[in-house]
Scaffold this motif. Structure first.
Motif: not given
Length: 181
Positions: A59-65, A82-90
């Motif tokens: 579910a992770r990929k479609p969720f983040f897409n 105001i966005l808080e996010h962790i860019l942890d995926t290439e």
């Protein structure tokens, strides 16, 4: 064009605390949005992921897409974020640079000492053990920011510095680079 203040930092680095205070002090209306808000609101079937009935890996990929595309939709509709996010995926940085290219994105790093990250992660109990350490070691690599904040400087100081820098309208981050390419 919407304004987006993007707080990027490791899990438990203090992004939410800065975002909440920033929202109270900035002169325009801004939404505060994060993955945690969606999780805490029950958008995800978290219990079923935890039980193993559903696999988060599926579910992770479609969720983040969907999450990333929703950010563009919010901004395109005229909402400041105001966005808080962790860019942890290439590829996520490049994807968001593209999706948000029509908007004013102010990219802020939130740094926190590793010892504090590990303590906060353990106290929260809602992150996989070791995720804060992994984030600490990887997520800022190769990224250019408009400002870099240190969580140990305190929320008031960080919000004051962020607002002063944001108000200058000077942008030199990974997001600004795409506007001049």
């Amino acid at each position: 064009m919407a304004h987006i203040i993007f707080l990027h930092g490791a899990s438990s680095s203090g992004k939410s605390t800065i975002a909440k205070d920033l929202q109270q002090h900035i002169e325009k209306p801004f939404w505060h949005i994060s993955i945690d808000h969606l999780r805490d609101a029950g958008v995800l079937p978290s219990g079923r992921f935890k039980s193993g009935e559903f696999r988060w890996a599926d579910a992770r990929k479609p969720f983040f897409n969907g999450f990333h595309r929703s950010l563009r939709a919010y901004a395109d509709a005229g909402n400041n974020l105001i966005l808080e996010h962790i860019l942890d995926t290439e590829g996520w940085l490049e994807e968001l640079v593209d999706l948000l290219a029509e908007h004013d994105v102010f990219f802020a790093a939130v740094h926190c000492p590793l010892e504090i990250l590990v303590q906060r992660e353990a106290a929260r109990g809602d992150r996989p053990a070791g995720s804060a350490k992994k984030d600490f070691e990887t997520i800022h690599v190769g990224k250019r920011y408009d400002i870099e904040l240190q969580s140990e400087d305190g929320t008031d100081t960080n919000v004051e510095r962020l607002l002063a820098a944001w108000r200058t309208r000077s942008r030199s981050s990974s997001f600004a680079e795409s506007k001049f390419a």
